[in-house]
Design a protein around this motif. Structure first.
Motif, PDB file in Angstrom:
ATOM      1  N   SER A  55       0.855  -1.185   0.000  1.00 52.48           N
ATOM      2  CA  SER A  55       0.000   0.000   0.000  1.00 52.48           C
ATOM      3  C   SER A  55       0.891   1.234   0.000  1.00 52.48           C
ATOM      4  O   SER A  55       2.035   1.201   0.448  1.00 52.48           O
ATOM      5  N   THR A  56       0.341   2.331  -0.473  1.00 50.12           N
ATOM      6  CA  THR A  56       1.081   3.573  -0.596  1.00 50.12           C
ATOM      7  C   THR A  56       1.035   4.346   0.707  1.00 50.12           C
ATOM      8  O   THR A  56      -0.002   4.473   1.340  1.00 50.12           O
ATOM      9  N   ILE A  57       2.194   4.861   1.105  1.00 46.86           N
ATOM     10  CA  ILE A  57       2.282   5.754   2.248  1.00 46.86           C
ATOM     11  C   ILE A  57       2.093   7.169   1.711  1.00 46.86           C
ATOM     12  O   ILE A  57       2.569   7.505   0.633  1.00 46.86           O
ATOM     13  N   ASN A  58       1.406   8.018   2.452  1.00 41.99           N
ATOM     14  CA  ASN A  58       1.094   9.362   1.985  1.00 41.99           C
ATOM     15  C   ASN A  58       2.324  10.090   1.450  1.00 41.99           C
ATOM     16  O   ASN A  58       3.311  10.235   2.166  1.00 41.99           O
ATOM     17  N   PRO A  59       2.256  10.565   0.208  1.00 43.86           N
ATOM     18  CA  PRO A  59       3.385  11.324  -0.338  1.00 43.86           C
ATOM     19  C   PRO A  59       3.479  12.705   0.312  1.00 43.86           C
ATOM     20  O   PRO A  59       2.486  13.258   0.772  1.00 43.86           O
ATOM     21  N   SER A  60       4.673  13.231   0.347  1.00 44.44           N
ATOM     22  CA  SER A  60       4.901  14.536   0.954  1.00 44.44           C
ATOM     23  C   SER A  60       5.956  15.292   0.149  1.00 44.44           C
ATOM     24  O   SER A  60       6.955  14.707  -0.269  1.00 44.44           O
ATOM     25  N   LYS A  61       5.737  16.577  -0.053  1.00 43.51           N
ATOM     26  CA  LYS A  61       6.683  17.401  -0.803  1.00 43.51           C
ATOM     27  C   LYS A  61       7.887  17.706   0.073  1.00 43.51           C
ATOM     28  O   LYS A  61       7.749  18.044   1.239  1.00 43.51           O
ATOM     29  N   MET A  92      10.776  17.836  -5.726  1.00 46.85           N
ATOM     30  CA  MET A  92      10.954  16.480  -5.209  1.00 46.85           C
ATOM     31  C   MET A  92       9.883  16.128  -4.169  1.00 46.85           C
ATOM     32  O   MET A  92       9.515  16.949  -3.328  1.00 46.85           O
ATOM     33  N   TRP A  93       9.384  14.920  -4.272  1.00 54.09           N
ATOM     34  CA  TRP A  93       8.400  14.370  -3.345  1.00 54.09           C
ATOM     35  C   TRP A  93       8.956  13.068  -2.781  1.00 54.09           C
ATOM     36  O   TRP A  93       9.658  12.342  -3.460  1.00 54.09           O
ATOM     37  N   VAL A  94       8.619  12.772  -1.539  1.00 50.12           N
ATOM     38  CA  VAL A  94       8.970  11.476  -0.979  1.00 50.12           C
ATOM     39  C   VAL A  94       7.715  10.602  -1.050  1.00 50.12           C
ATOM     40  O   VAL A  94       6.615  11.033  -0.751  1.00 50.12           O
ATOM     41  N   LEU A  98      11.098   3.474   0.665  1.00 47.23           N
ATOM     42  CA  LEU A  98      10.868   4.888   0.411  1.00 47.23           C
ATOM     43  C   LEU A  98      11.663   5.333  -0.818  1.00 47.23           C
ATOM     44  O   LEU A  98      12.798   4.902  -1.017  1.00 47.23           O
ATOM     45  N   TYR A  99      11.047   6.193  -1.597  1.00 52.74           N
ATOM     46  CA  TYR A  99      11.671   6.759  -2.785  1.00 52.74           C
ATOM     47  C   TYR A  99      11.480   8.262  -2.783  1.00 52.74           C
ATOM     48  O   TYR A  99      10.492   8.772  -2.261  1.00 52.74           O
ATOM     49  N   VAL A 100      12.409   8.967  -3.399  1.00 52.80           N
ATOM     50  CA  VAL A 100      12.235  10.382  -3.688  1.00 52.80           C
ATOM     51  C   VAL A 100      11.908  10.454  -5.170  1.00 52.80           C
ATOM     52  O   VAL A 100      12.610   9.890  -6.008  1.00 52.80           O
TER      53      VAL A 100
END
Length: 113
Positions: free
Chosen positions: A9-15, A30-32, A53-55
């Protein structure tokens, strides 16, 4: 027929503030983005396994792991996100909760009669 396996499942993206893309050199795009893998039985999540985790650059759509990031500001923001904002979603324990409720109800019903 497959009755168990893994999914994610996807974890909430954040800028992320500051830094530049290692590929296209675009600033402040860039977003994480994170993914949490979990074990499931009949598509009901039982428990979480690991996270990744990815950027991600919103300009070139490149995805980079921590070791591929060159900007020190971006690395510090990434590490802060990793420590403080990556939580295990409660629904990854749905199967365990259902199992415990089932065991509890089975053990309580004989005492009610």
């Amino acid at each position: 027929m497959i009755i168990f396996g893994t999914s994610s499942s996807t974890i909430n993206p954040s800028k992320l503030d500051g830094g530049h893309c290692p590929f296209c050199k675009t600033e402040n795009q860039m977003w994480v983005q994170g993914y949490r893998k979990y074990f499931h039985v009949f598509w009901i999540p039982f428990f979480p396994l690991w996270k990744k985790l990815y950027v991600v650059c919103s300009h070139c759509k490149g995805a980079f792991e921590k070791q591929e990031i060159t900007s020190k500001n971006l690395i510090s923001n990434f590490e802060e996100f990793e420590k403080n904002k990556v939580k295990i979603p409660w629904y990854h324990f749905t199967g365990i909760i259902i199992f415990l409720l089932l065991i509890t109800s089975i053990s309580v019903i004989p005492f009610l009669n």
